[in-house]
Design a protein around this motif. Structure first.
Motif, PDB file in Angstrom:
ATOM      1  N   TYR A  81       0.835  -1.200   0.000  1.00  0.00           N
ATOM      2  CA  TYR A  81       0.000   0.000   0.000  1.00  0.00           C
ATOM      3  C   TYR A  81       0.865   1.244   0.000  1.00  0.00           C
TER       4      TYR A  81
ATOM      5  N   LEU B 113       0.093   5.852   0.376  1.00  0.00           N
ATOM      6  CA  LEU B 113      -0.814   6.784   1.030  1.00  0.00           C
ATOM      7  C   LEU B 113      -1.636   7.600   0.045  1.00  0.00           C
ATOM      8  N   ASP B 114      -2.911   7.693   0.320  1.00  0.00           N
ATOM      9  CA  ASP B 114      -3.785   8.634  -0.366  1.00  0.00           C
ATOM     10  C   ASP B 114      -3.978   9.770   0.630  1.00  0.00           C
TER      11      ASP B 114
ATOM     12  N   ASN C 226      -7.422  11.783   0.686  1.00  0.00           N
ATOM     13  CA  ASN C 226      -8.568  11.090   1.277  1.00  0.00           C
ATOM     14  C   ASN C 226      -8.254  10.409   2.606  1.00  0.00           C
ATOM     15  N   LYS C 227      -7.041  10.580   3.082  1.00  0.00           N
ATOM     16  CA  LYS C 227      -6.605  10.056   4.381  1.00  0.00           C
ATOM     17  C   LYS C 227      -6.857   8.562   4.517  1.00  0.00           C
ATOM     18  N   LYS C 228      -6.324   7.808   3.543  1.00  0.00           N
ATOM     19  CA  LYS C 228      -6.462   6.362   3.594  1.00  0.00           C
ATOM     20  C   LYS C 228      -5.309   5.708   2.834  1.00  0.00           C
ATOM     21  N   LEU C 229      -5.242   4.409   2.936  1.00  0.00           N
ATOM     22  CA  LEU C 229      -4.255   3.644   2.177  1.00  0.00           C
ATOM     23  C   LEU C 229      -4.863   3.253   0.844  1.00  0.00           C
ATOM     24  N   ILE C 230      -3.998   3.209  -0.172  1.00  0.00           N
ATOM     25  CA  ILE C 230      -4.442   2.702  -1.472  1.00  0.00           C
ATOM     26  C   ILE C 230      -3.509   1.576  -1.893  1.00  0.00           C
TER      27      ILE C 230
END
Length: 97
Positions: free
Chosen positions: A73, A75-76, A79-83
């Motif tokens: 993964y 970092l996004d 959007n404060k999430k993992l991609i």
């Protein structure tokens, strides 16, 4: 980090000092049948895009680390999430995945 409820290991890697070989050292420390999620920040994903792409292909084809479930993964930040790193590499058009 290990999350008992998910039975999953999380590793955060920067690769700044040791280079891409550190990914292999990280993976090889786990026992067969373990689930590993490796998180790399965006600059590391970008700088090592071709190496990650090749490794992900080998893992998916069961040509490398057959007995482990490995996910990568990045970092996004927006959007404060993992991609999924595979999706990130596709967006860069640096991946044959």
């Amino acid at each position: 980090m290990y999350f008992v409820d998910r039975n999953e290991n999380y590793e955060i890697e920067t690769l700044f000092e040791e280079g891409f070989g550190k990914i292999h050292k990280t993976i090889e420390k786990y026992n067969p049948n373990e689930k590993i999620s490796i998180i790399v920040e965006n600059i590391t994903a970008f700088l090592h895009a071709k190496e990650f792409s090749s490794l992900i292909n080998l893992i998916e084809k069961k040509q490398r680390y057959k007995s482990l479930e490995i996910n990568f993964y990045t970092l996004d930040i927006k959007n404060k999430k993992l991609i999924d790193l595979k999706d990130y590499l596709r967006k860069l058009n640096l991946s044959s995945i």
